[in-house]
Design an enzyme around this catalytic site. Structure first.
Site, PDB file in Angstrom:
ATOM      1  N   ASP A   1      34.499  52.903  15.646  1.00  0.00           N
ATOM      2  CA  ASP A   1      34.439  53.319  17.125  1.00  0.00           C
ATOM      3  C   ASP A   1      35.316  52.062  17.867  1.00  0.00           C
ATOM      4  O   ASP A   1      35.224  50.962  17.506  1.00  0.00           O
ATOM      5  CB  ASP A   1      32.980  53.029  18.125  1.00  0.00           C
TER       6      ASP A   1
ATOM      7  N   GLU B   1      36.566  57.960  21.656  1.00  0.00           N
ATOM      8  CA  GLU B   1      37.270  56.879  20.745  1.00  0.00           C
ATOM      9  C   GLU B   1      36.397  56.767  19.559  1.00  0.00           C
ATOM     10  O   GLU B   1      36.382  55.778  18.801  1.00  0.00           O
ATOM     11  CB  GLU B   1      37.262  55.632  21.575  1.00  0.00           C
TER      12      GLU B   1
END
Lengths: 307, 105
Positions: free
Chosen positions: A177, A219
């Site tokens: 992430d 993301e």
């Protein structure tokens, strides 16, 4: 592996007569295709599994296993059932044509064949197959990054976990992430955020050939590592972490963008664990990496150890 | 008396096609063996094998530019499929062989 390789289409001819194979080799030599052939039904099926051809040309009357039987085997195999099959046969009976089409053949060419017609029918089948493959792939590729998407991730992870269980091999999952991505997006705008995601994707794609990098959502990225134990997966994640930290952003000189990583190995999760447990374990480790200050790799602890 | 024996020969429809010349020549060179194999199958009473050989020739001959040869082979194939009398089959194989003997590349 990545979703963007386009090789020459493969055509496999299964016909018990060498005369037909010679003829096809000459008649199809200028077509944009790779021709393979087999004079035995059983060898043809084996080749079909090995080569995964884009089109199969199939003779009906063969000694031993006939074309109808071969077609049934092809259509009952989940990996082969989508390959278009064109029957090529000297038997002109209408019943045979109908039976072939009903069994799932895409087309029928009589023998002796008109060369121009044969080429046109092969091209037509290749076009259909190309579109089918493209649609299937489009549905599995993330539009922004070109990585495999979530749909593919779910299917592939399930497949890799089953394979690993069956062959008593390890499989690991790395979840990644981008740190502070929301703030980046807010401060620098969405085009910049998109560029960051594309760059991260490029880094993840540049890893080992056997690793499967996917965009999990937003993301967050998931990398499936077949045949890889946790200790090795941690090293892989550490390499990615360093690569991202060192990435140079021309649009924002001096800026450092980091990512956090969570690693889990399926075998460490106990005998009753399923795919969801693997995702949860890697996600949990990723959460700890965030809590412990970001820009780091954390691994799920071995709760149980099965052989 | 025939003025020219060539009048009797049969040539491939693709005789002028440079891509085809090599495999047509090979086809013609191998043809006597194929006919001999059919005679052997007939003599041995192996009609299933004879039919397979005739069926292959029927499917391929046209592709090599010899459609009439394919038709002659089809008569043998069909005769066996229809369960014709052995004499009929023999005479059809004979016709096929006679036609095959006239074939040139």
């Amino acid at each position: 592996m990545s979703p963007s390789d386009v090789p020459l289409p493969k055509v496999l001819a299964i016909d018990d007569s060498e005369l037909i194979h010679r003829l096809l080799r000459v008649r199809l030599q200028y077509e944009q295709l790779e021709l393979h052939g087999s004079t035995k039904a059983e060898d043809g099926l084996r080749l079909a599994r090995e080569l995964r051809p884009d089109v199969i040309l199939l003779d009906i009357e063969m000694e031993g296993m006939d074309g109808f039987h071969v077609l049934q085997v092809l259509k009952s195999d989940i990996d082969l059932q989508d390959i278009p099959v064109i029957f090529i046969s000297a038997t002109a009976s209408m019943e045979d044509r109908v039976r072939a089409l009903d069994l799932g053949a895409i087309d029928f060419v009589g023998k002796p064949f008109e060369v121009v017609e044969l080429k046109a029918r092969v091209r037509s089948a290749l076009r259909v197959q190309h579109l089918v493959k493209m649609l299937a792939q489009r549905a599995q590729v993330d539009g922004l990054t070109g990585l495999w998407n979530r749909t593919y991730f779910d299917r592939r992870l399930l497949q890799e976990v089953s394979e690993a269980t069956r062959h008593n091999r390890s499989v690991s999952l790395v979840m990644c992430d981008v740190d502070g991505f929301k703030r980046l997006n807010d401060e620098r705008g969405h085009p910049f955020g998109d560029m960051v995601l594309e760059r991260v994707a490029k880094i993840l794609q540049g890893g080992r050939g056997s690793d499967v990098a996917c965009r999990y959502g937003g993301e967050e990225f998931g990398i499936i590592l077949p045949n890889t134990a946790a200790i090795e997966a941690i090293e892989v994640a550490e390499r990615y972490r360093r690569a991202m930290e060192q990435e140079i952003w021309a649009m924002a000189p001096g800026m450092v963008i980091t990512s956090s990583f969570g690693v889990a190995e399926f075998r460490n999760l106990g005998a009753d664990a399923g795919v969801n447990d693997l995702v949860q374990a890697a996600d949990g480790a990723l959460y700890r990496a965030k809590l412990n200050g970001r820009n780091r790799v954390e691994a799920a602890m071995a709760t149980h150890r099965t052989a | 008396m025939r003025l020219s024996p060539d009048l009797n020969t049969v040539r491939s429809e693709f005789a002028g096609d440079p891509d085809m010349s090599e495999i047509v020549a090979l086809f013609v060179r191998e043809l006597p063996q194929r006919i001999a194999a059919m005679h052997s199958a007939l003599t041995a009473g192996n009609l299933e094998h004879l039919r397979l050989l005739a069926h292959q020739l029927k499917g391929a001959a046209g592709g090599y530019g010899f459609p009439k040869l394919g038709e002659a082979a089809a008569l043998v194939d069909q005769g066996i499929k229809d369960g014709c009398d052995a004499n009929v089959i023999r005479s059809r194989v004979g016709m096929l062989a006679a036609f095959a003997a006239r074939i040139r590349p």
